[in-house]
Scaffold this active site. Structure first.
Site: not given
Ligand code: AMP
Length: 397
Positions: A18, A92, A209, A212, A242, A285, A334-335
């Site tokens: 990334k 990182r 936090h 994933n 995990r 999701r 956040e979501n």
């Molecule tokens: P990250 O590691 O911070 O990128 O988070 C990834 C996780 O966030 C995955 O499990 C995604 O399914 C979840 N995620 C991302 N967008 C959404 C959303 N709109 N609603 C629910 N989960 C989400």
């Protein structure tokens, strides 16, 4: 010739890189992307610049090829990296052990120590080190700075950092709790007092936090005093693949009765557990879609996830004694409004009340979702690890 004022941030994982070009002072992402499936036949790079998306599919031999490709993508999208004013490269690095806490200028010696620390993080530090090597070849004249995921948790009190095992074994093999996602926990816990207009030294925060990977922290006046991940990023909350907390006797049991060896257990714990292990999917999701279809395994996985989260919130309310804020961050935090609501439901007696409408209201930025009556402010605070790494690297310019 523009004055050098950007930082290239690199997060090099086992099969992905990334990267992001960041303006650390203006706090803006200029461009960035993701190289995936390095070493596999179906490699892929997705790059974004000025709202446009660029994608390339095809085999990517190794990390050097991946980074070269990213370099080319910058040029193809109209931003030549040589003219992008890069002043430093921020990397990182997952495990700093007891050697590194602060962001560190990378020398040959520092890199060798990061490689040596691979024994504590065999999945993470080796690809981090490869990313550093490759980037140093690309940019030999720039300062390269390592920012450690464990750094923020150097302040854990001994009572929180110590495992209750034979102290000589623990000392000989570095067995203690280090914590991870520190850059995110630090960034979010610093945002909270700003958002609430409070003194940082007077603000106690629980940061959740939930991405994933997932981890919780308890931060007292800006200082981390407890976190859910330990020697490795396996401990604590339920994650995508995990398990989080587990009776260690399970490993002995599976070794003895199922004949699982170290490699089998490694795969079980890192890839076949968590939401994926319980429901078949690790993406939140997709889990939601399965739950909506009435899938019982997905529903149970969700309930295990939320239950664990509640346990940690309760534990950290007790660890901190007085809590001013609970902050949700990362992809799920956040979501996923349902997770926030369900994890904190029924805690009014403990001073925590989520406002259903605020929590459900669509939004992307930082926001308060607690009810007016709630003693504890509950917030959603988008994390930005890349910005935090860029700002740490910028201090060396
Ligand atoms: P990250 O590691 O911070 O990128 O988070 C990834 C996780 O966030 C995955 O499990 C995604 O399914 C979840 N995620 C991302 N967008 C959404 C959303 N709109 N609603 C629910 N989960 C989400």
């Amino acid at each position: 010739m523009s004055a050098n004022k950007t930082v290239l941030v690199i997060n090099s994982g086992s099969s992905s890189i990334k990267y992001q070009l960041v303006d650390p002072v203006g706090e803006a992402e200029i461009a960035g992307g993701l190289v995936e499936q390095i070493g596999e036949p179906d490699g892929r790079i997705v790059h974004e610049f000025e709202g446009r998306r660029y994608e390339l599919v095809g085999p990517i031999a190794d990390h050097a090829a991946g980074l070269r490709l990213a370099y080319d993508m910058f040029a193809d999208s109209g931003l030549n990296l040589d003219d992008a004013g890069i002043a430093a490269v921020g990397h990182r690095v997952v495990h700093g052990g007891t050697s590194f806490h602060e962001p560190t200028l990378i020398t040959g010696e520092v890199l060798a120590e990061i490689v040596r620390l691979s024994e504590l993080a065999p999945l993470h530090n080796p690809p981090n080190a490869i990313g550093i090597e490759v980037a140093r070849e690309h940019f030999p004249d720039l300062p390269h700075v390592a920012v450690f995921d464990t750094g923020f948790f150097r302040s854990l009190p001994e009572a929180a950092a110590t495992y209750a095992i034979d102290r000589e074994v623990a000392a000989a093999y570095g067995v203690r709790r280090y914590g991870f996602h520190g850059t995110s926990h630090e960034y979010v816990s610093r945002q909270v007092p700003q958002l609430l207009g409070r003194e940082p030294a007077e603000t106690n925060t629980i940061v959740l936090h939930l991405g994933n990977g997932a981890s919780a922290s308890a931060v007292r006046g800006g200082v981390a005093v407890e976190t859910s991940m330990g020697l490795t990023p396996l401990e604590g909350l339920v994650m995508g693949t995990r398990p989080g907390d587990l009776d260690p006797g399970i490993l002995l049991h599976l070794h003895r009765t199922a004949g699982m060896n170290v490699e089998d257990l490694d795969v079980l714990l890192n890839r076949r557990s968590g939401l994926k292990g319980m429901s078949g999917v690790n993406d939140f999701r997709e889990l939601g879609r399965l739950r909506a279809e009435g899938d019982a395994a997905a529903q149970l996985a969700y309930e295990v996830y939320v239950h664990r989260l509640r346990k940690y919130v309760g534990a950290y309310l007790a660890v901190l004694g007085r809590v001013d804020a609970i902050a949700f961050t990362a992809g799920v935090g956040e979501n996923a409004a349902d997770v926030r609501e369900d994890a904190l439901a029924g805690l009014e007696r403990l001073g925590v009340a989520v406002d259903a409408a605020r929590n459900r209201a669509p939004g992307r930025g930082a926001r308060v979702i607690s009810a007016e009556s709630s003693e504890v402010s509950v917030l959603v605070v988008p994390t930005n690890e890349e910005l935090a790494i860029a700002q740490a690297a910028w201090r060396f310019v």
